[in-house]
Design a protein around this motif. Structure first.
Motif, PDB file in Angstrom:
ATOM      1  N   THR A  79      46.522  42.119  46.046  1.00 51.45           N
ATOM      2  CA  THR A  79      45.467  42.079  45.037  1.00 51.45           C
ATOM      3  C   THR A  79      44.961  43.478  44.720  1.00 51.45           C
ATOM      4  N   MET A  80      44.831  44.306  45.759  1.00 58.44           N
ATOM      5  CA  MET A  80      44.370  45.674  45.546  1.00 58.44           C
ATOM      6  C   MET A  80      45.381  46.477  44.735  1.00 58.44           C
ATOM      7  N   CYS A  82      47.425  45.312  42.463  1.00 58.16           N
ATOM      8  CA  CYS A  82      47.284  44.883  41.060  1.00 58.16           C
ATOM      9  C   CYS A  82      46.035  45.478  40.430  1.00 58.16           C
ATOM     10  N   PHE A  83      44.960  45.530  41.192  1.00 60.31           N
ATOM     11  CA  PHE A  83      43.718  46.112  40.675  1.00 60.31           C
ATOM     12  C   PHE A  83      43.905  47.588  40.347  1.00 60.31           C
ATOM     13  N   GLN A  84      44.596  48.296  41.230  1.00 65.50           N
ATOM     14  CA  GLN A  84      44.780  49.734  41.021  1.00 65.50           C
ATOM     15  C   GLN A  84      45.708  50.030  39.847  1.00 65.50           C
ATOM     16  N   TYR A  87      44.205  47.306  36.418  1.00 65.87           N
ATOM     17  CA  TYR A  87      42.821  47.485  35.960  1.00 65.87           C
ATOM     18  C   TYR A  87      42.447  48.963  35.858  1.00 65.87           C
ATOM     19  N   VAL A 144      36.445  49.598  44.158  1.00 62.81           N
ATOM     20  CA  VAL A 144      36.270  48.468  43.235  1.00 62.81           C
ATOM     21  C   VAL A 144      34.940  48.574  42.489  1.00 62.81           C
ATOM     22  N   SER A 216      41.800  34.948  47.939  1.00 62.74           N
ATOM     23  CA  SER A 216      41.723  35.412  46.545  1.00 62.74           C
ATOM     24  C   SER A 216      41.715  34.236  45.572  1.00 62.74           C
ATOM     25  N   VAL A 221      39.804  35.298  42.184  1.00 59.52           N
ATOM     26  CA  VAL A 221      40.292  36.603  41.757  1.00 59.52           C
ATOM     27  C   VAL A 221      41.666  36.424  41.120  1.00 59.52           C
ATOM     28  N   TYR A 226      38.486  40.398  38.024  1.00 57.49           N
ATOM     29  CA  TYR A 226      38.250  40.970  39.352  1.00 57.49           C
ATOM     30  C   TYR A 226      36.759  40.992  39.701  1.00 57.49           C
ATOM     31  N   PHE A 229      36.169  40.195  43.302  1.00 56.47           N
ATOM     32  CA  PHE A 229      36.951  40.966  44.262  1.00 56.47           C
ATOM     33  C   PHE A 229      36.082  41.654  45.317  1.00 56.47           C
TER      34      PHE A 229
END
Length: 264
Positions: A79-80, A82-84, A87, A144, A216, A221, A226, A229
């Motif tokens: 998940t992190m 994908c966020f980095q 997003y 985040v 998640s 999430v 997010y 998150f």
């Protein structure tokens, strides 16, 4: 490709099971290694030796602690990532380089352990490392919530310096247990015990990953949302403190300097 890889692993497993563990310093064991035993007999003997080793309290309880300490903490690395990348639009090369920095941290911690930390009793050392791990997880929360930007730290620099910190601490945590098992393991089944130890860690990582995906999904999430998150990261940090509840499984006064040299 998968079939070829599976066949290769099968051959490696068969070779490992057919290889008898011996003590190189013993003339008797040197003669025994020339005696060919069947695969089933060798497997039965190794399994019996492994069961005997694991049944000893000084091995069983530390094994249970280290495995459960990984299993109960949900991993949010996917998940992190994908966020980095999706997003924050970070370059994947920055994330890859952060892994290199993490391995440098592990190497530095290993040197530090060899010089200073091995003198600390195992229970106190592991309790401190586990607490540091729980705090290191919160570095993801800083990213985040974009607190790093408020402090004037670009996302790339924060990811490069802190993204792999928790992972590095988790990898380092295995080292004291490796030293403990090497000192307590009965002669003749070192390979079997460490294979079981490694397999247990892998299984714990799988369970941890399943918990991370479930957490998640439960909180909601997703790739486009997010907002929840930060709550996931807080729960992950709290979960990292849970294993301290059974820290008594570890020997209170044992240090790496107290290694037991078993007769060969």
């Amino acid at each position: 490709m998968f079939s070829a890889f599976s066949i290769l692993l099968g051959l490696q497993l068969a070779l490992s099971l057919s290889t008898k563990e011996t003590l190189p310093s013993s003339h008797r064991n040197w003669n025994i290694c020339h005696v060919r035993t069947s695969l089933s007999d060798n497997l039965r003997k190794q399994f019996s030796n492994l069961r005997t080793a694991i049944s000893e309290e000084q091995i069983f309880y530390p094994l249970m602690w280290i495995m459960t300490s990984f299993a109960v903490v949900p991993i949010l690395s996917g998940t992190m990532f994908c966020f980095q990348t999706q997003y924050l639009k970070l370059d994947p090369s920055v994330i890859g380089l952060s892994k290199v920095v993490g391995q440098v941290m592990v190497l530095s911690l290993t040197v530090l352990y060899n010089k200073y930390l091995k003198k600390i009793p195992l229970r106190r050392l592991v309790a401190g490392v586990q607490t540091m791990y729980a705090l290191a997880v919160l570095s993801d929360l800083v990213l985040v919530k974009q607190v790093n930007l408020m402090l004037g730290i670009p996302n790339e620099i924060h990811v490069l310096c802190f993204s792999a910190l928790a992972e590095a601490i988790a990898q380092f945590k295995v080292l004291p247990f490796s030293v403990l098992l090497s000192s307590q393991c009965p002669p003749g089944c070192e390979g079997s015990l460490f294979a079981f130890f490694t397999s247990g860690l892998v299984f714990s990582a799988i369970v941890s990953g399943v918990f991370g995906v479930g957490l998640s999904s439960l909180i909601g999430v997703s790739g486009g949302d997010y907002t929840s998150f930060p709550l996931c990261i807080l729960l992950q940090s709290l979960a990292a403190l849970v294993p301290l509840g059974w820290i008594s499984f570890l020997p209170e006064k044992w240090t790496a300097d107290d290694k037991i040299l078993k007769p060969r």
